[in-house]
Design a protein around this motif. Structure first.
Motif, PDB file in Angstrom:
ATOM      1  N   LYS A   1      42.902  40.037  50.536  1.00 22.24           N
ATOM      2  CA  LYS A   1      43.417  39.078  49.561  1.00 22.24           C
ATOM      3  C   LYS A   1      42.415  37.947  49.400  1.00 22.24           C
TER       4      LYS A   1
ATOM      5  N   TYR B   1      39.993  40.487  34.310  1.00 25.90           N
ATOM      6  CA  TYR B   1      40.547  39.475  35.205  1.00 25.90           C
ATOM      7  C   TYR B   1      41.172  40.191  36.390  1.00 25.90           C
ATOM      8  N   TRP B   2      40.727  39.837  37.592  1.00 24.93           N
ATOM      9  CA  TRP B   2      41.289  40.383  38.828  1.00 24.93           C
ATOM     10  C   TRP B   2      42.222  39.351  39.451  1.00 24.93           C
ATOM     11  N   SER B   3      43.516  39.653  39.453  1.00 20.61           N
ATOM     12  CA  SER B   3      44.469  38.774  40.138  1.00 20.61           C
ATOM     13  C   SER B   3      44.352  39.006  41.651  1.00 20.61           C
ATOM     14  N   PRO B   4      44.788  38.038  42.474  1.00 17.57           N
ATOM     15  CA  PRO B   4      44.749  38.254  43.934  1.00 17.57           C
ATOM     16  C   PRO B   4      45.538  39.495  44.354  1.00 17.57           C
ATOM     17  N   GLU B   5      46.655  39.741  43.655  1.00 18.07           N
ATOM     18  CA  GLU B   5      47.493  40.892  43.996  1.00 18.07           C
ATOM     19  C   GLU B   5      46.774  42.205  43.687  1.00 18.07           C
TER      20      GLU B   5
ATOM     21  N   ASP C   1      42.918  32.246  43.363  1.00 21.17           N
ATOM     22  CA  ASP C   1      43.728  32.505  42.162  1.00 21.17           C
ATOM     23  C   ASP C   1      43.197  33.680  41.347  1.00 21.17           C
ATOM     24  N   GLY C   2      42.283  34.441  41.934  1.00 22.31           N
ATOM     25  CA  GLY C   2      41.674  35.552  41.220  1.00 22.31           C
ATOM     26  C   GLY C   2      40.362  35.136  40.585  1.00 22.31           C
TER      27      GLY C   2
END
Length: 429
Positions: A376, A363-367, A383-384
């Protein structure tokens, strides 16, 4: 498959003669005919042909007519049973008692002689007798004799029919395990009781060495092999070799690997469904195959630390095309992961489309994306997102090159064009 199961329609009627049954005959039979028209328009078998339906020879008002209907369904290879009625009828006398058929009842929503009463009473009878059945009922009241199928009823009828046909098509077929447990993956511990008790399937097993034996002893169609190898050389792009320099194979070794995986692909298919061409070569037993609707290849680790792995074979078999042209996919689970294979099988039988077998890697978060890339995510990725990586048998249909208008889709094989096949191949290394 040569013969697919049919859907049987049982028009159920109030059997009381002297005015009641006579007034309902035409309405009840027309209700059955309307369902047949819907199914034959909207549903297809895996080979693309319209679904075949069978209606009982008469409306069913009692046990004698129910028995005649059951006999007809047996003769006609009916695999799914749908009872339809616009009125109250005698439930235990008219219900479908076949324990093997997926069953549903559509009770017409009307006020004169409500089909809802039969629906509720007969579903209760099914529960009492341990014969599961699905109930279908419309939200809105209709006039008696109205042959229009409301949208909510239509969706329920089609959903039941698709699921029922999936059950019927699976029954009696095989899961073929090529090899055994892969890298401790629990899904590749093939549970024969699950396949038999829940899916009505049987299990077949061959050792991975059977593929090697057939390669070494030339147990495959030599003419098809020439066609397959030429097609592979023309259409399958060799990607960049990321191995360390000391581990990079030379051109001759790579060419031999290409030849190996093409033979391997043909052999895995032959193991599943057989190949009558092998009879001419004196391999009558091998020509029969294992009647497999689904297979899995162990691969890891013993095989793939020694021989070319199964990725090419699995990906191509799971696609809707190969050197023989556009065709239905052959479902093969990588690493013999039978449970993921069953998920692929369910989705295939419900949609008639090829299936993607991929690992949910990350899972890739936006951060996290912003940290490593400076960008971004936005829009649908705001939301990733989940990163899926091919773990062998990801179909080439999943490249996004099949289209409806400008929308990337995956289609049943009979809707795929030659141009889309070419685009899928060009998008793949």
């Amino acid at each position: 498959m040569k013969t697919y199961p049919k859907i049987g329609i049982r028009p159920i009627i109030d059997g009381r003669l002297g005015g009641i049954r006579e007034s309902l005959e035409e309405t009840t039979m027309n209700m059955a005919k309307a369902v047949v028209a819907l199914f034959q328009t909207e549903l297809r078998y895996p080979d693309g042909t319209p679904v075949a339906c069978v209606i009982a020879d008469s409306c069913i008002g009692g046990v004698q007519e129910a028995a005649h209907c059951a006999e007809k369904f047996e003769r006609e290879n009916v695999g799914v049973s749908l009872s339809v009625t616009p009125c109250w009828c005698y439930g235990s006398e008219t219900m479908d008692m076949n324990p093997l058929l997926p069953k549903a009842i559509w009770g017409f929503n009307g006020t004169e002689r409500p089909g809802a009463v039969y629906l509720a009473a007969t579903l209760a009878a099914h529960n009492q007798k341990g014969l599961p059945a699905f109930g279908i009922y419309g939200k809105d009241v209709q006039d008696m004799g109205d042959q229009h199928i409301p949208e909510d009823v239509r969706e329920k009828l089609l959903a039941f029919a698709r699921a029922g046909l999936a059950v019927a098509i699976m029954r009696g077929k095989s899961y073929l395990a090529i090899g055994s447990v892969s890298m401790g993956i629990a899904g590749s511990i093939v549970d024969a009781d699950f396949f038999q008790s829940y899916l009505g399937m049987r299990n077949e097993y061959v050792d991975s060495s059977e593929i090697l034996r057939r390669i070494q002893q030339n147990i495959f169609d030599p003419e098809e092999y020439k066609l397959a190898l030429n097609w592979t050389r023309e259409h399958c792009q060799e990607g960049e070799d990321f191995n360390r320099e000391k581990n990079i194979k030379n051109r001759q070794e790579k060419d031999q690997d290409w030849e190996f995986v093409v033979k391997m692909t043909m052999i895995m298919r032959d193991l599943m469904i057989g190949n009558p061409r092998l009879v001419d070569q004196g391999f009558g037993e091998e020509a029969q195959g294992h009647h497999a609707l689904l297979a899995g290849f162990q691969g890891q680790r013993q095989w793939t630390d020694f021989l070319p792995d199964g990725d090419f074979s699995e990906a191509l078999l799971n696609s809707s095309f190969d050197w023989n042209g556009i065709r239905a996919p052959y479902l093969v689970a990588t690493e013999n992961d039978a449970l993921n294979g069953v998920s692929m099988l369910f989705n295939y039988l419900l949609t008639n489309t090829a299936q993607i077998f991929a690992d949910v890697r990350t899972y890739w978060s936006p951060e996290a994306v912003a940290r490593v890339s400076g960008w971004k995510p936005e829009g649908r990725a705001a939301d990733g997102f989940l990163h899926l990586i091919n773990s062998g048998s990801a179909t080439l249909d999943g490249t996004g090159k099949q289209r409806i208008g400008d929308k990337p889709v995956m289609k049943p094989h009979w809707e795929i064009s030659d141009q889309e096949v070419d685009a899928c191949l060009k998008a793949t290394t």
